[in-house]
Design an enzyme around this catalytic site. Structure first.
Site, PDB file in Angstrom:
ATOM      1  N   HIS A 153       9.203  -3.404   3.647  1.00 15.18           N
ATOM      2  CA  HIS A 153       8.949  -3.688   1.948  1.00 15.18           C
ATOM      3  C   HIS A 153      10.095  -3.985   1.097  1.00 15.18           C
ATOM      4  O   HIS A 153      10.205  -4.562   0.121  1.00 15.18           O
ATOM      5  CB  HIS A 153       8.290  -2.535   1.519  1.00 15.18           C
ATOM      6  CG  HIS A 153       6.681  -2.013   2.026  1.00 15.18           C
ATOM      7  ND1 HIS A 153       6.936  -1.153   2.754  1.00 15.18           N
ATOM      8  CD2 HIS A 153       5.662  -2.620   2.122  1.00 15.18           C
ATOM      9  CE1 HIS A 153       5.752  -0.942   3.292  1.00 15.18           C
ATOM     10  NE2 HIS A 153       4.958  -1.814   2.948  1.00 15.18           N
ATOM     11  N   MET A 179       0.921  -1.199   0.008  1.00 17.43           N
ATOM     12  CA  MET A 179       0.047  -0.091   0.078  1.00 17.43           C
ATOM     13  C   MET A 179       1.014   1.303  -0.026  1.00 17.43           C
ATOM     14  O   MET A 179       0.511   2.251   0.592  1.00 17.43           O
ATOM     15  CB  MET A 179      -0.602   0.131   1.353  1.00 17.43           C
ATOM     16  CG  MET A 179      -1.823  -1.308   1.052  1.00 17.43           C
ATOM     17  SD  MET A 179      -3.294  -0.947   2.063  1.00 17.43           S
ATOM     18  CE  MET A 179      -2.838  -0.666   3.859  1.00 17.43           C
TER      19      MET A 179
HETATM   20  O1  PAF Z   1       0.111  -5.874   3.705  1.00 19.55           O
HETATM   21  C1  PAF Z   1      -0.214  -4.863   3.022  1.00 19.55           C
HETATM   22  O2  PAF Z   1       0.171  -4.011   2.597  1.00 19.55           O
HETATM   23  C2  PAF Z   1      -1.824  -5.074   2.341  1.00 19.55           C
HETATM   24  O3  PAF Z   1      -2.890  -5.715   3.278  1.00 19.55           O
HETATM   25  C3  PAF Z   1      -1.741  -5.702   0.822  1.00 19.55           C
HETATM   26  C4  PAF Z   1      -1.324  -7.010   0.973  1.00 19.55           C
HETATM   27  C5  PAF Z   1      -0.861  -4.880   0.033  1.00 19.55           C
HETATM   28  C6  PAF Z   1      -3.096  -5.757   0.209  1.00 19.55           C
HETATM   29  O4  PAF Z   1      -3.857  -4.377   0.188  1.00 19.55           O
END
Ligand code: PAF
Length: 285
Positions: free
Chosen positions: A37, A30
């Site tokens: 990330h 997101m």
């Molecule tokens: O973990 C996240 O950031 C969200 O839940 C995802 C997997 C991108 C789904 O919107």
């Protein structure tokens, strides 16, 4: 690196890569990208030949009164992180691409979504599994990468992919922690210095749990009560939403720690709701 704003364009990029025999990896996010990330993206770059990162703040997984509007959206900084990490395409659709009309079709995983975070966020996982299904259908990755920090999400997505025979592999990457042990999360940036310091008690409580189990304590109640004592030392923790010891596969509470268990915590601290967990396999300890 390409930036695809539409489903059509991301599909074209992926189609061209696949026609060259490339293995496609997807890291769904997101945005507000951080080192957690980056670790997913690095795993994808290592394992795959063509990496797509999706950036979409999914309205369907936020409940009423949650932080959908405030959720950080530092798009240019996110693109820079992706560029540096070797991403091939950032897929950043607008809501009109992902939810064209009133959405009448939802993907829900039963049972696994009822406890833990599902108790206070009853529509959250339905939003996550629906958007992930959409992303898997749009990008058609060979492998998708998720973080262990969101343990329930990881287990739910794995189960969805297995139950619906989705033709992809789900890889779960380890939780990335700050030096004090706090699990890295986009929501940590809502915290002030004192709250951030107090938030390290979450991991301290999980470490204490690990120690108790090593010392031979097996009753979940006893473990939970010791963990609660540690969390109570942090004055900014306003509410302990749950401390749960559950079976790592079924997510059902266990009275006694045996085999593979997930110990998971959710607390409210300042403006944030933070979660963390550890996976323990007592048969291997
Ligand atoms: O973990 C996240 O950031 C969200 O839940 C995802 C997997 C991108 C789904 O919107």
């Amino acid at each position: 690196m390409e930036v695809a704003r539409t489903i059509k364009s991301v599909r074209e990029f992926v189609k061209a890569a696949r026609s060259k025999g490339k293995k496609i990896g997807l890291a769904p996010t997101m945005g507000a990208l951080h080192i957690g990330h980056i670790s997913l993206i690095e795993a994808a770059v290592k394992e795959c030949d063509f990496v797509v990162v999706s950036i979409f703040v999914n309205p369907a997984q936020f409940g009423p009164g949650e932080d959908f509007q405030e959720y950080p959206r530092p798009f240019e900084a996110d693109l820079e992180i992706c560029r540096k990490a070797g991403v091939d395409v950032v897929f950043a659709p607008g809501p009109e691409q992902m939810y064209r009309t009133e959405n009448l079709t939802w993907v829900s995983v039963e049972k696994l979504t009822e406890g833990l975070c599902g108790r206070s966020r009853p529509t959250h996982f339905r939003g996550v599994t629906t958007v992930c299904t959409k992303l898997f259908n749009i990008v058609a990755p060979d492998t998708a990468f998720f973080g262990q920090k969101d343990a329930q999400q990881a287990i739910v997505i794995k189960r969805m992919a297995a139950d619906l025979n989705m033709p992809l592999e789900i890889v779960i990457c380890p939780t990335v922690r700050e030096p004090g042990g706090l699990a890295v999360s986009s929501r940590n940036q809502y915290l002030n210095e004192k709250e951030k310091k107090d938030a390290t008690f979450i991991y301290k409580s999980l470490q204490q749990c690990q120690q108790l189990i090593r010392d031979g304590v097996t009753q979940s109640d006893a473990i939970i009560s010791e963990m609660r004592k540690i969390l109570r030392q942090a004055s900014s923790i306003e509410e302990i939403e749950y401390i749960s010891v559950v079976d790592a596969e079924t997510l059902q509470d266990v009275e006694k720690v045996e085999g593979a268990v997930l110990v998971a915590v959710a607390v409210k601290i300042g403006p944030s709701r933070l979660i963390d967990n550890i996976l323990l396999d007592t048969s291997k300890e």
